[in-house]
Structure formats: structure tokens, C-alpha cells
Scaffold this motif. Structure first.
Motif, PDB file in Angstrom:
ATOM      1  N   THR B 333      -4.436  -7.087  -0.719  1.00 44.59           N
ATOM      2  CA  THR B 333      -5.239  -7.296   0.499  1.00 44.59           C
ATOM      3  C   THR B 333      -4.890  -8.632   1.147  1.00 44.59           C
ATOM      4  O   THR B 333      -4.796  -8.730   2.368  1.00 44.59           O
ATOM      5  CB  THR B 333      -6.764  -7.239   0.215  1.00 44.59           C
ATOM      6  OG1 THR B 333      -7.007  -7.965  -0.986  1.00 44.59           O
ATOM      7  CG2 THR B 333      -7.236  -5.825   0.064  1.00 44.59           C
ATOM      8  N   ALA B 334      -4.638  -9.650   0.302  1.00 40.89           N
ATOM      9  CA  ALA B 334      -4.251 -10.940   0.884  1.00 40.89           C
ATOM     10  C   ALA B 334      -2.937 -10.795   1.636  1.00 40.89           C
ATOM     11  O   ALA B 334      -2.753 -11.339   2.721  1.00 40.89           O
ATOM     12  CB  ALA B 334      -4.123 -11.996  -0.212  1.00 40.89           C
ATOM     13  N   PHE B 335      -2.019 -10.037   1.068  1.00 40.80           N
ATOM     14  CA  PHE B 335      -0.712  -9.831   1.705  1.00 40.80           C
ATOM     15  C   PHE B 335      -0.900  -9.081   3.034  1.00 40.80           C
ATOM     16  O   PHE B 335      -0.329  -9.466   4.050  1.00 40.80           O
ATOM     17  CB  PHE B 335       0.204  -9.050   0.763  1.00 40.80           C
ATOM     18  CG  PHE B 335       1.632  -8.961   1.238  1.00 40.80           C
ATOM     19  CD1 PHE B 335       2.571  -9.894   0.811  1.00 40.80           C
ATOM     20  CD2 PHE B 335       2.044  -7.954   2.108  1.00 40.80           C
ATOM     21  CE1 PHE B 335       3.894  -9.820   1.250  1.00 40.80           C
ATOM     22  CE2 PHE B 335       3.358  -7.881   2.553  1.00 40.80           C
ATOM     23  CZ  PHE B 335       4.289  -8.814   2.115  1.00 40.80           C
ATOM     24  N   VAL B 336      -1.742  -8.039   3.002  1.00 42.43           N
ATOM     25  CA  VAL B 336      -2.000  -7.294   4.241  1.00 42.43           C
ATOM     26  C   VAL B 336      -2.590  -8.235   5.282  1.00 42.43           C
ATOM     27  O   VAL B 336      -2.192  -8.232   6.449  1.00 42.43           O
ATOM     28  CB  VAL B 336      -2.961  -6.104   3.988  1.00 42.43           C
ATOM     29  CG1 VAL B 336      -3.338  -5.433   5.313  1.00 42.43           C
ATOM     30  CG2 VAL B 336      -2.322  -5.094   3.040  1.00 42.43           C
ATOM     31  N   GLY B 337      -3.495  -9.092   4.821  1.00 41.79           N
ATOM     32  CA  GLY B 337      -4.128 -10.038   5.733  1.00 41.79           C
ATOM     33  C   GLY B 337      -3.100 -10.899   6.438  1.00 41.79           C
ATOM     34  O   GLY B 337      -3.190 -11.164   7.638  1.00 41.79           O
ATOM     35  N   GLU B 338      -2.076 -11.339   5.720  1.00 41.07           N
ATOM     36  CA  GLU B 338      -1.094 -12.236   6.341  1.00 41.07           C
ATOM     37  C   GLU B 338       0.013 -11.488   7.083  1.00 41.07           C
ATOM     38  O   GLU B 338       0.462 -11.925   8.127  1.00 41.07           O
ATOM     39  CB  GLU B 338      -0.484 -13.152   5.272  1.00 41.07           C
ATOM     40  CG  GLU B 338       0.451 -14.171   5.895  1.00 41.07           C
ATOM     41  CD  GLU B 338       0.919 -15.252   4.934  1.00 41.07           C
ATOM     42  OE1 GLU B 338       0.471 -15.254   3.762  1.00 41.07           O
ATOM     43  OE2 GLU B 338       1.735 -16.082   5.358  1.00 41.07           O
ATOM     44  N   PHE B 339       0.457 -10.370   6.500  1.00 43.54           N
ATOM     45  CA  PHE B 339       1.665  -9.735   7.061  1.00 43.54           C
ATOM     46  C   PHE B 339       1.427  -8.355   7.668  1.00 43.54           C
ATOM     47  O   PHE B 339       2.338  -7.731   8.196  1.00 43.54           O
ATOM     48  CB  PHE B 339       2.754  -9.641   5.993  1.00 43.54           C
ATOM     49  CG  PHE B 339       3.155 -11.001   5.473  1.00 43.54           C
ATOM     50  CD1 PHE B 339       3.959 -11.823   6.252  1.00 43.54           C
ATOM     51  CD2 PHE B 339       2.713 -11.454   4.240  1.00 43.54           C
ATOM     52  CE1 PHE B 339       4.315 -13.087   5.794  1.00 43.54           C
ATOM     53  CE2 PHE B 339       3.065 -12.708   3.777  1.00 43.54           C
ATOM     54  CZ  PHE B 339       3.872 -13.531   4.557  1.00 43.54           C
ATOM     55  N   GLY B 340       0.193  -7.863   7.528  1.00 46.49           N
ATOM     56  CA  GLY B 340      -0.125  -6.623   8.221  1.00 46.49           C
ATOM     57  C   GLY B 340       0.239  -5.330   7.506  1.00 46.49           C
ATOM     58  O   GLY B 340      -0.144  -4.257   7.923  1.00 46.49           O
ATOM     59  N   HIS B 341       1.032  -5.430   6.424  1.00 43.26           N
ATOM     60  CA  HIS B 341       1.364  -4.193   5.698  1.00 43.26           C
ATOM     61  C   HIS B 341       1.052  -4.374   4.230  1.00 43.26           C
ATOM     62  O   HIS B 341       1.161  -5.473   3.702  1.00 43.26           O
ATOM     63  CB  HIS B 341       2.868  -3.898   5.734  1.00 43.26           C
ATOM     64  CG  HIS B 341       3.465  -3.874   7.088  1.00 43.26           C
ATOM     65  ND1 HIS B 341       3.482  -2.743   7.857  1.00 43.26           N
ATOM     66  CD2 HIS B 341       4.075  -4.838   7.808  1.00 43.26           C
ATOM     67  CE1 HIS B 341       4.079  -3.017   9.009  1.00 43.26           C
ATOM     68  NE2 HIS B 341       4.445  -4.288   9.000  1.00 43.26           N
ATOM     69  N   ASP B 342       0.778  -3.265   3.596  1.00 41.15           N
ATOM     70  CA  ASP B 342       0.646  -3.264   2.139  1.00 41.15           C
ATOM     71  C   ASP B 342       2.048  -3.417   1.546  1.00 41.15           C
ATOM     72  O   ASP B 342       2.964  -2.691   1.938  1.00 41.15           O
ATOM     73  CB  ASP B 342       0.034  -1.933   1.703  1.00 41.15           C
ATOM     74  CG  ASP B 342      -0.297  -1.914   0.212  1.00 41.15           C
ATOM     75  OD1 ASP B 342       0.380  -2.649  -0.554  1.00 41.15           O
ATOM     76  OD2 ASP B 342      -1.211  -1.169  -0.173  1.00 41.15           O
ATOM     77  N   PRO B 343       2.234  -4.364   0.626  1.00 39.34           N
ATOM     78  CA  PRO B 343       3.574  -4.525   0.027  1.00 39.34           C
ATOM     79  C   PRO B 343       4.084  -3.242  -0.620  1.00 39.34           C
ATOM     80  O   PRO B 343       5.287  -3.006  -0.685  1.00 39.34           O
ATOM     81  CB  PRO B 343       3.378  -5.630  -1.019  1.00 39.34           C
ATOM     82  CG  PRO B 343       1.925  -5.885  -1.117  1.00 39.34           C
ATOM     83  CD  PRO B 343       1.271  -5.352   0.112  1.00 39.34           C
ATOM     84  N   MET B 344       3.154  -2.380  -1.070  1.00 39.49           N
ATOM     85  CA  MET B 344       3.560  -1.117  -1.679  1.00 39.49           C
ATOM     86  C   MET B 344       4.340  -0.262  -0.691  1.00 39.49           C
ATOM     87  O   MET B 344       5.197   0.518  -1.077  1.00 39.49           O
ATOM     88  CB  MET B 344       2.333  -0.327  -2.127  1.00 39.49           C
ATOM     89  CG  MET B 344       1.509  -1.005  -3.165  1.00 39.49           C
ATOM     90  SD  MET B 344       2.382  -1.030  -4.727  1.00 39.49           S
ATOM     91  CE  MET B 344       2.315   0.701  -5.117  1.00 39.49           C
ATOM     92  N   GLU B 345       3.991  -0.403   0.599  1.00 41.05           N
ATOM     93  CA  GLU B 345       4.709   0.368   1.608  1.00 41.05           C
ATOM     94  C   GLU B 345       5.937  -0.386   2.085  1.00 41.05           C
ATOM     95  O   GLU B 345       7.024   0.155   2.195  1.00 41.05           O
ATOM     96  CB  GLU B 345       3.809   0.648   2.820  1.00 41.05           C
ATOM     97  CG  GLU B 345       2.774   1.706   2.535  1.00 41.05           C
ATOM     98  CD  GLU B 345       1.572   1.559   3.458  1.00 41.05           C
ATOM     99  OE1 GLU B 345       1.725   1.013   4.580  1.00 41.05           O
ATOM    100  OE2 GLU B 345       0.465   1.969   3.034  1.00 41.05           O
ATOM    101  N   ARG B 346       5.691  -1.660   2.355  1.00 39.85           N
ATOM    102  CA  ARG B 346       6.786  -2.453   2.930  1.00 39.85           C
ATOM    103  C   ARG B 346       7.990  -2.498   1.995  1.00 39.85           C
ATOM    104  O   ARG B 346       9.122  -2.477   2.426  1.00 39.85           O
ATOM    105  CB  ARG B 346       6.262  -3.854   3.194  1.00 39.85           C
ATOM    106  CG  ARG B 346       7.315  -4.712   3.817  1.00 39.85           C
ATOM    107  CD  ARG B 346       6.702  -5.928   4.458  1.00 39.85           C
ATOM    108  NE  ARG B 346       7.766  -6.681   5.113  1.00 39.85           N
ATOM    109  CZ  ARG B 346       7.561  -7.617   6.016  1.00 39.85           C
ATOM    110  NH1 ARG B 346       6.320  -7.907   6.373  1.00 39.85           N
ATOM    111  NH2 ARG B 346       8.565  -8.247   6.543  1.00 39.85           N
ATOM    112  N   TYR B 347       7.720  -2.590   0.708  1.00 38.10           N
ATOM    113  CA  TYR B 347       8.829  -2.674  -0.266  1.00 38.10           C
ATOM    114  C   TYR B 347       8.865  -1.440  -1.155  1.00 38.10           C
ATOM    115  O   TYR B 347       9.083  -1.536  -2.353  1.00 38.10           O
ATOM    116  CB  TYR B 347       8.679  -3.924  -1.132  1.00 38.10           C
ATOM    117  CG  TYR B 347       8.669  -5.203  -0.331  1.00 38.10           C
ATOM    118  CD1 TYR B 347       9.860  -5.721   0.186  1.00 38.10           C
ATOM    119  CD2 TYR B 347       7.484  -5.879  -0.081  1.00 38.10           C
ATOM    120  CE1 TYR B 347       9.862  -6.890   0.937  1.00 38.10           C
ATOM    121  CE2 TYR B 347       7.473  -7.048   0.667  1.00 38.10           C
ATOM    122  CZ  TYR B 347       8.655  -7.551   1.174  1.00 38.10           C
ATOM    123  OH  TYR B 347       8.657  -8.694   1.908  1.00 38.10           O
ATOM    124  N   ALA B 348       8.589  -0.281  -0.563  1.00 33.36           N
ATOM    125  CA  ALA B 348       8.415   0.931  -1.365  1.00 33.36           C
ATOM    126  C   ALA B 348       9.552   1.131  -2.368  1.00 33.36           C
ATOM    127  O   ALA B 348       9.306   1.369  -3.552  1.00 33.36           O
ATOM    128  CB  ALA B 348       8.285   2.134  -0.451  1.00 33.36           C
TER     129      ALA B 348
END
Ligand code: GDP
Ligand code: SF4
Ligand code: MG
Lengths: 603, 396
Positions: B333-348
Motif C-alpha cells: 500500500t505504501a508503494f501504491v501510495g507513492e507510485f500508483g501501482h501495486d508492485p505485484m502488477e508493475r513487476y509481475a
């Protein structure tokens, strides 16, 4: 104009480094063909690579004018021949354009393998041989020994032999006089139908293919329409001339003369060495004897180091091909190496030269697979033979009835001290000893027959290293013979690596397999999982090793907040991974393939 | 509104002798230059901005303990004066436990240093000889005791494993001996013998490189990974919490300054080769050469070597790379807060591959390394490295 009786056509033959090019320089100098001030050494070897390697790759023909002691001026055509066993066929065509040959033998070395091979070629063409012992200026020169050798091995009487130093010019005039006196003028029948032997050719971007010819009969005029008899190619002459050594255009050449013909043709394949040039209409009915299609003997895959260089490689091959009829290529692809070409060469040196020219003249980084020969494979229940020049394409052992491979006859000249080690080398390479002659009490000429496939993998280097550099080698193709050959596959994590497949004799399979597997184990980096490496014949595993899984890779320290450096290291690591080739899920650095392909223990 | 925390790193590039394995910005035999260097640090500080609220100061090296208490004190006071807002929670100084360069413990204490990071490296003589550390195990014990006696309540020690000749049992014995000292914090690093220029912060001397070349073949990654595992067990049993790849702490003794790096907070680095981060998109660093640094600082300019602007891709990557160093991992959630995407998706793809290989685990909001993954952290992070911007990958 010089009448035909005062034309002499000759060439110089020698073992490599015995002084052929240096002597040619002196001949040009003494006859004032080239101003002494403009003289650079080895003028006839104009290709950078020729100069560097000290070998003549392309033939040259130079006309010189010589004021002989009899008061007449003679036109001498010096036909410089390529100097290596890969180009034997070209040498014999060049000799066919001559009536005489200067045989140069180094006074410190004596007769070597290619001395003999070349003399035999010259004798077979009935050429007048002018034997010259060169380098007599050297303190270690032993002309007496060489005179003995010439007498004993080649039945050359001592009185016929000239002593010279191509370096300081001693004896060079005498050589020219001997050419005039001893070499007969060419037969000249200017009225017979035109027949000219093509003894070399090169491609010129402006003039098309330029054929180097010697007229056997008839007359050639600068506006003639001509035909090449073997290939059927026809063209109008763009330019006719001779070399001094720069091209000098002329209006006609007559029987006996040597010169060049610019054809405007676009492919060197239409103008092949050994072909006969005649008039397009009413020409000769029979070809001059001895024409052969060039026969590639050694094959290898050539790949660009970087995949995106493939188009550049293709263009470079197209260009080289224009100028080298002995070289063939066709596209192939490999899982390990990507897209490349399977190339055929006249021999190993030819392969080496071609690869170097590609890298230098076209600025390419290349990987070559291990050289291979062309196998003929009889498949069970099939009438036709398969021709296989890439081991990866060999059918499975269950389908094969018989594999045949090319054999060569080799001669090895060596000081007697090395007979034992060289005999052993030849036998481990499946050589069959034929016989041995003494050239003098200290040197012998050994004859073997052996599979070419054994010879092309570092045999020459081994020969040199086991004889402290003294032994010399010559070989010629003698035909196909069946052999107990098997295809050795290398499997990484169960996947065959096509570029590493080899055809080996069954008796060497285990040793080669183990060497390959051990080397790969050393070179493939650890992966996240265990990786088995195997060597197999068909489904039969003959050697196996395992690369254990990687356990640790951390960048432990935080260098006072230097995050950039850490990221750069990871980027490097990623780049490295991207450059790796994938066999299944295993990442293998290209260098690992290179090292295996360069493994020089003949695995 | 709570002020933005800020951190100050002070690099001290002096060592009596430069260790053969050393990978830091340092010079040997120049300790006489410390007074001039201290002045230069103050000169630099005077021209650097002082944003946010200063929370920690860290003297790293090199060997900062070659500075006297007075010199360290001048830097700390200058920093206090320079920052409008100061709420110091921790002032750390790295010290070498050698008798010949005995730190000025009480002076350092008086200057305001609150935490010591002691370069013990090993308590086994043969290891210290192998590493040519120039101090003995008993000197290390003595240094620890003196620091405690001088009133330092928060002492960390550095230990090195993966030393050729150091068995698993040797490492255990060394760890236990170190624990007997009663450190508040322990950092354990694998001996890294960088051989290729890519890996060098500065080119090693030829002798050092030869030494590394001799040592490397004697290193055993399998053994080193067993040593790391053992460290986790032994320190956990002794009550130390593993909170970062190489760091263990007693309750509430985590290194606050270093934690700021992992949390990507802003810091100012002064001194030769020191790095700074503005907490947003710019990293910058000073010239590394000591003389060049001194000359530049003395002219009243920041001795900057270069700066780098981080694009969104790189910032996101750093969030992952630095976050995963923490044993607790990163918060999605902190990552989404800063970068707008869930890292699970961004770095699938990267997540899938590393999870498949058992190196990464995802538990609700948390993504963290597994215990295998901690040993192979670099392999995991490579899977998240952004593609280089087009153009820089072009050939020749
Ligand atoms: N001392 C001496 N050296 C020679 C003589 N002729 C050639 N060389 C040297 O021998 C080497 C090989 O000569 P080169 O003409 O290239 O031999 P090629 O391979 O037969 O063409 C060169 O280094 C020449 O300088 C000679 O008469 N005397
Ligand atoms: S003491 Fe530390 S900084 Fe100094 S040389 Fe040794 S490892 Fe490098
Ligand atoms: Mg030559």
C-alpha cells in the motif's frame, strides 16, 4: 613490340618463408619495373593480410622487361602463385600459364613439405625448373646440404642450381639470364581459335570481374566479345591489358602472352579459375585441360557476436564471395548462437583468412563453431546419401547405416629427432602410416593417410609444437572412406546444445565427451537450481557432471549511502544476463560457448 | 506539521593502513591532514543547504576515530548551528579497535557522539592476520571495554564471515565470543573481494589486487551461506532481531541513520566522495580524491563530482531494492501510495520468477525476501532492474 620468341612466362614456387616474395621484389627492381625509391618490400602482396601473414593469397601477374646479355630485350611474365596448401588447385592453374618455374629453397632450411608439393606440381606440367638456393648471405646457410637434398630427392644436378640472396641481390641477374636461356618461349599460334586459361580473377566494383589470363592460342582484341567455356558466361571486354605491376591497358594480347581482361561481369562465379576464355562466336571447341569446380573441404558456422550484426555479416559475406570462388555460405541458425551462416572453405588457412578479413575489413566480431568436414551418410532403407556439414543435423544413431568422411594424404617433413612424437600424433589422429623417405641423414619425409576431420582440428599446431617448429606439412584430398563415427551431443539441463555437437570416432567419444562436460562445468555460472551437464551418443549418456545451485549473491555493504553504485552494479548484472544465451531455463554466457569452441585439445 | 527528517553523513577518508579488501573511499598515511580536513568539512557544511529537521549524524570512513574529540565536536556543533531544526536521535562514529590509533573515547563522548560502530571484524587471531587488519582480538576486546567505560551505551560491532580458512565452527566460536562483549547491535558482512573494475569504488593497489586474486579461490560460497544461516540462528537465540540483510539489533537499538537510507529519506553527505540524496529525485556525490576535495572545499564551493536525476522508474526500483533489504520487506500500500501501482502488477514477471524460485514471498500487504532470498538478494533485485532508457543501450 617484343616478338613472341622473346617472351618468357614463369612463376616462383617455394615453401612459405623461403623468400619468394623477396625474390620477386628484386626481380622487379633489377629490371627497373619499379623505381628503387618507390620500392616497398613484398610489393606483390598488396592485401594487408597478405603482408601481415607473409603469405600470398591472390595470384598476380607482372610483366617486366629485361635487357639480357645477348643484347636483346625480353618480356618476362612473372606469375606469382598463392603460397599455401589450401590453394594447391590455384597454384597448379597458375603453373599451367607458365613454361618455367623458379624453385626457391632456403639455404638454412632445405627442402620442406610444400617445396616438394610445388615441385611435383611443376614437374607434372612439364615446366623447366630453375633451382635457386636463397639466403646464402646468412651465416647459418648450408648450400652444400641443400645441393645434396636437391640431388637426392629431386634428381636435380648440382650444376643447374643457382645460389642467390634475394635480400642483398646476389645472383639475381643470373636468375634472369637463366630464365632467358633455359625457359622456352611460349608456343604461339596467333591464327588458331582463341583459347585463354583463366588462372585467377578478382572483382572490381567499377570493371566487374577481372580475369587473369594466359593465351594458349589465338589473339585477343580489346573490343572482342568473349565467352567462358565452363560457366557459359559471355561479355564484351571493357578493358584489356597487362600488369607492371599497375594495370597497363593495351589493344591486343597474342598467344603466349599473359594479361588481364575486365569483363563487367558481376559475379566471380562466372569467371572461375581454370576455365577457358574464348571468342563468343567461332571460338575454341575444346576447353584447356584441368578445370575443376572449387571444392570446399572445411565447414564452420560463423555467427555475429551481437545478434543485431546479422545483416552486416550477410552483406560482408556477399562482398567477400564476389571475390572468392572457393568460399561458399548459406544461412543457418543455432539455439546457442542465434542466426548466422554455415560456410565452406578450401582449407583451414582459407577459413582463418576469411574470418580475419570479415573481422577487419568489415569490422565485425564473430564466433565460429568448431570446423567440420562434409560427411556422407547412408540412412537405413533409403537409397540416397545425405550430405552433412553441420554435426547438429546428423540423424540419430538408430537411423544410420554408414557414415563416410573425407580422407587426405599427408606428407610431413621433419628432422629425425621428432619422428617418434609425430608418428604418435598422427596415429592418435587415426593416421595410417604409409612410408618414410630420408631426404638427408637428418631429415625424413613421412607419408600418412588420415581423415581430414582429424587434421583440421589443431593438427598443424600440434605438429609444430611437437617438433619445436621444424616439421612442415602438406596434404591433398584423396576421397571418402567409411568410418566408425558417432555424433556426440552435449546436453545442458537435458536440452541439447546444437552448436556444440561433434562428429567423432567412436574410440574418442568418451574422452571428447568428458572434456566438453568438464569445460562447461567450469564455465557455466551457477543458476538458481541444479544443472546437469551431459555428453551423449543418441540416448546413451557417456559423461555427466552437475553444476550445483547458487547459494549466495548479496551486495552486503551500504557504502555511506552510495545507492547509485549499487544500482549500477545490478544494472551491469542484468545486462550480463541479457547477453546470455538461454538453453531451456539455463543462462549461459556467450564466453562459455566461445571457450568451448576454442578448446584446443581436439575434443 | 511535523518537520521532514534529515540526516547528515560525514566521510572521513583516512586510514593508518589501507586494508587489502577495502572498498571504501580512503587514503593511507595522510592522518596529519585531519586538521585541514576538519576545516574543509566546515567549509563545505557552510555552503550546503540545511533542509528539514536534523535527526542523525554518521561519521563513516575510512577511520573516523582518527579524528580527535575536538575535531568531531567542531563538526557536530557546526551542523547544529547550520540546521534551523535539530532533534538529534543518534550520532554514530565508526572506530577502529587498534591500540596504535586508540580513539579519543571520552573526547568523542563529550563531543556528542552517542553510538560507536566498532570495526572488530573477527575475534579470531588467524582471521585478523589473514585480513591484515593491524589489530589483535585482545585489542578489539579492550577497545570495546574502553568505549563502554567512557559511557557509550550504544555500541555496534562489525564482523566478517566468508574469510578463507574460517570454518563454520570458527565462525560460531567468534560470534559467541563477540556476544560475550554484549554489543547492542551487530553487523555481519561477507568478505567481498571485488576483482573486476566494475565493482570497485576506487581502484585497489596492485598488491591488494594480487592478494585478492590469491584469496578468492579459497572462498567457499556454500560455507559462507551456512555461516550466514548460523548467524541468524545464534543471534536470534541471543535476543537480537534481524532487521536488515546484514544487521541485527537488541530491542530499540536499530541503526537509525542507516535505516534512513533504506527508507529513502533525505540526507546530506559531506566530505570526500560522500553521497547525498534530496529525498525526491536527485542523488549527488562529491569528488573522491582527497586533495581535489580539500582544494575545492577551501574555495568555498561544494566539491561536487556529479549528480544524477532519478526518473520515476529508478525511484520505484530503489523503493524495492532498498525496501527489500529490510527483513520486514515493503508495504504494497505504501508503494501504491507513492507510485500508483501495486508492485505485484508493475513487476509481475520479476515477482513471479523470484517467488517461483523460492526467493521472495508475498503475505498480504508485505513483500519480503525469504531466508534463501536474503542470501541471493542481488539475484532477486536484478529481476526488478528497469530497462535502460532507449539510446544508452545502443551499440558502439
Ligand atoms: N637473410 C636473408 N633473408 C631473406 C632472404 N630472402 C628472404 N629473406 C627473408 O625471409 C623472410 C621470408 O621471405 P618472403 O620473401 O616473405 O618469403 P615467402 O613466404 O616465400 O614469400 C623475410 O623475412 C625475408 O626478409 C635472403 O636472401 N637473405
Ligand atoms: S579500516 Fe576500513 S576503511 Fe580503512 S582501509 Fe580497512 S576496510 Fe578500508
Ligand atoms: Mg610471400
Amino acid at each position: 613490340m617484343i616478338p613472341p620468341e622473346r617472351i618468357r612466362n614463369f612463376s616462383i614456387v617455394a615453401h612459405i618463408d623461403h623468400g619468394k616474395s623477396t625474390l620477386a621484389d628484386r626481380l622487379l627492381e633489377v629490371t627497373h619495373t619499379i623505381d628503387k625509391r618507390l620500392m616497398q618490400s613484398q610489393v606483390l602482396d598488396s592485401m594487408e593480410l597478405e603482408r601481415e601473414k607473409g603469405i600470398t593469397i591472390k595470384a598476380r601477374a607482372v610483366r617486366v622487361h629485361f635487357d639480357a646479355a645477348d643484347g636483346h630485350t625480353y618480356a618476362l611474365n612473372l606469375i606469382d602463385t598463392p603460397g599455401h596448401v589450401d590453394f594447391t588447385y590455384e597454384v597448379s592453374r597458375s603453373l599451367q600459364a607458365c613454361e618455367g618455374a623458379i624453385l626457391v629453397v632456403d639455404a638454412t632450411q632445405g627442402i620442406e613439405a610444400q617445396t616438394l608439393a610445388n615441385v611435383h606440381l611443376a614437374m607434372a606440367q612439364n615446366l623447366t625448373i630453375i633451382p635457386v638456393i636463397n639466403k646464402i648471405d646468412l651465416p647459418s646457410a648450408d648450400p652444400e646440404m641443400v645441393l645434396d637434398e636437391l640431388e637426392e630427392t629431386l634428381a636435380i644436378p648440382r650444376q643447374e642450381v643457382l645460389l642467390a640472396s634475394a635480400k642483398d641481390g646476389t645472383g639475381v641477374r643470373e636468375i634472369l639470364e637463366a630464365i632467358v636461356e633455359r625457359v622456352p618461349p611460349p608456343a604461339h599460334d596467333g591464327r588458331a581459335p582463341l583459347a585463354a586459361l583463366v588462372f585467377d580473377s578478382h572483382y572490381d566494383p567499377y570493371k566487374g570481374v577481372v580475369a587473369y589470363v594466359r593465351l594458349a592460342a589465338g589473339t585477343l582484341r580489346d573490343h572482342d566479345r568473349i565467352r567462358f567455356m565452363a560457366t557459359g558466361a559471355e561479355s564484351d571486354i571493357l578493358e584489356l591489358g597487362y600488369f607492371r605491376p599497375q594495370p597497363v591497358p593495351t589493344t591486343r594480347l597474342v598467344a603466349g602472352e599473359v594479361g588481364y581482361v575486365a569483363t563487367g561481369l558481376k559475379s566471380i562465379r562466372e569467371v572461375q579459375v581454370g576455365d577457358t576464355l574464348t571468342s563468343a562466336d567461332g571460338g575454341a571447341t575444346e576447353q584447356l585441360p584441368g578445370y575443376q569446380e572449387p571444392l570446399p573441404l572445411v565447414f564452420a558456422g560463423i555467427y555475429p557476436m551481437r545478434g543485431d550484426d546479422y545483416p552486416e555479416l550477410r552483406d560482408a559475406l556477399d562482398k567477400l564471395h564476389l571475390n572468392d570462388a572457393g568460399f561458399v555460405y548459406e544461412p543457418e541458425s543455432s539455439v546457442a548462437l542465434g542466426f548466422g551462416f554455415r560456410c565452406g572453405f578450401l582449407g583451414l588457412l582459407h577459413m582463418e583468412i576469411t574470418q580475419e578479413r570479415l573481422e577487419r575489413e568489415f569490422d565485425l566480431d564473430l564466433i565460429a563453431s568448431a570446423p567440420s568436414v562434409e560427411y556422407r551418410v547412408k540412412v537405413l532403407h533409403k537409397a540416397d546419401e545425405l550430405v552433412i556439414d553441420n554435426p547438429a543435423q546428423m540423424p540419430g544413431p538408430g537411423e544410420i547405416e554408414q557414415i563416410s568422411e573425407p580422407w587426405v594424404s599427408t606428407q610431413v617433413i621433419t628432422p629425425t629427432d621428432y619422428i617418434g612424437p609425430l608418428m604418435e600424433l598422427a596415429t592418435t589422429r587415426r593416421g595410417e602410416f604409409q612410408n618414410m623417405e630420408y631426404l638427408d641423414p637428418r631429415r625424413v619425409n613421412m607419408h600418412f593417410e588420415m581423415p581430414l576431420g582429424e587434421l583440421i582440428i589443431d593438427f598443424y599446431d600440434q605438429l609444430k609444437s611437437r617438433s619445436s617448429g621444424y616439421a612442415s606439412l602438406d596434404y591433398s584430398y584423396i576421397g571418402y572412406r567409411p568410418g566408425d563415427l558417432v555424433k556426440l551431443d552435449v546436453l545442458v539441463a537435458g536440452e541439447p546444445v546444437d552448436a556444440l555437437s561433434l562428429i567423432v570416432h567412436r574410440s574418442n567419444a568418451y574422452r571428447s565427451g568428458k572434456a566438453l562436460v568438464d569445460k562447461l562445468k567450469e564455465l557455466i555460472p551457477r543458476q538458481m537450481f541444479e544443472v546437469p551437464i551431459q555428453a551423449a551418443i543418441g540416448s546413451h549418456i557417456i559423461s555427466r557432471e552437475t553444476i550445483r545451485a547458487m547459494r549466495k549473491n548479496v551486495l552486503a555493504k551500504c557504502y555511506g549511502g552510495d545507492i547509485t553504485r549499487k544500482r549500477k552494479l545490478l544494472e551491469k548484472q542484468k545486462e550480463g544476463k541479457q547477453r546470455m544465451k538461454r538453453i531451456g531455463s539455463v543462462e549461459i554466457p556467450q564466453e562459455a560457448f566461445l571457450a568451448v569452441l576454442r578448446m584446443n585439445d581436439g575434443a | 506539521m511535523t518537520p521532514v527528517p534529515h540526516h547528515l553523513y560525514v566521510h572521513v577518508p583516512f586510514c593508518r593502513l589501507v586494508c587489502a579488501y577495502c572498498d571504501f573511499v580512503t587514503v593511507g598515511g595522510r592522518a596529519d591532514d585531519t586538521p585541514r580536513y576538519t576545516d574543509a568539512l566546515l567549509d563545505e557544511l557552510a555552503v550546503r543547504p540545511a533542509p528539514g529537521e536534523l535527526r542523525t549524524v554518521y561519521f563513516g570512513g575510512g577511520t573516523p576515530s582518527l579524528l580527535s574529540g575536538v575535531q568531531v565536536g567542531r563538526v557536530i556543533s557546526a551542523a547544529r548551528e547550520r540546521w534551523p531544526d535539530v532533534a538529534l536521535e543518534e550520532v554514530t562514529l565508526e572506530a577502529n579497535p587498534s591500540q596504535r590509533e586508540a580513539p579519543d573515547w571520552s573526547g568523542l563522548r563529550a563531543a556528542g557522539v552517542t553510538r560507536i560502530s566498532l570495526g572488530v571484524q573477527s575475534l579470531r587471531e588467524t582471521d585478523l592476520v589473514a585480513l591484515a587488519r593491524g589489530h589483535s582480538a585482545s585489542e578489539a576486546r579492550g577497545a570495546f571495554a574502553s568505549a563502554r567505560e567512557s559511557g557509550f551505551e550504544n555500541i555496534s560491532i562489525d564482523l566478517i564471515y566468508g574469510i578463507p580458512g574460517q570454518s563454520l565452527a570458527d565462525w560460531r566460536a567468534g560470534l559467541e565470543a563477540a556476544l560475550e562483549l554484549g554489543p547492542d547491535h551487530v553487523s555481519c558482512y561477507a568478505l567481498q573481494l571485488a576483482l573486476s573494475p566494475d565493482e570497485w569504488a576506487a581502484p585497489p593497489r596492485p598488491g591488494a589486487l594480487r592478494w585478492r586474486n590469491r584469496m578468492v579461490p579459497r572462498q567457499d560460497d556454500e560455507l559462507a551461506s551456512d555461516q550466514y544461516r548460523l548467524t541468524e540462528d545464534v543471534l536470534a537465540a541471543a535476543g537480537y532481531r534481524h532487521y536488515e540483510l546484514s544487521s541485527w539489533a537488541l530491542p530499540d537499538r536499530e541503526a537509525r541513520h542507516n535505516s534512513a537510507y533504506w527508507a529513502r529519506r533525505a540526507y546530506t553527505g559531506i566530505g570526500a566522495g560522500a553521497h547525498s540524496y534530496d529525498g525526491a529525485a536527485e542523488r549527488s556525490w562529491n569528488v573522491r580524491d582527497l586533495d581535489a576535495y580539500l582544494l575545492a572545499a577551501e574555495t568555498g564551493e561544494r566539491p561536487i563530482a556529479d549528480r544524477e536525476v532519478l526518473d520515476e522508474q529508478i525511484r520505484a526500483f530503489e523503493a524495492i531494492a532498498l525496501g527489500l533489504r529490510r527483513v520486514d520487506g515493503i508495504s504494497r500500500t505504501a508503494f501504491v501510495g507513492e507510485f500508483g501501482h501495486d508492485p505485484m502488477e508493475r513487476y509481475a514477471a520479476g515477482v513471479a520468477a523470484t517467488v517461483r524460485n523460492g526467493l521472495l514471498e508475498v503475505e498480504g500487504d508485505v513483500i519480503r525476501l525469504t531466508s534463501n532470498g536474503r542470501l541471493l538478494a542481488s539475484e532477486v533485485l536484478v529481476a526488478f532492474v528497469p530497462e535502460p532508457p532507449t539510446g544508452s543501450a545502443a551499440r558502439r
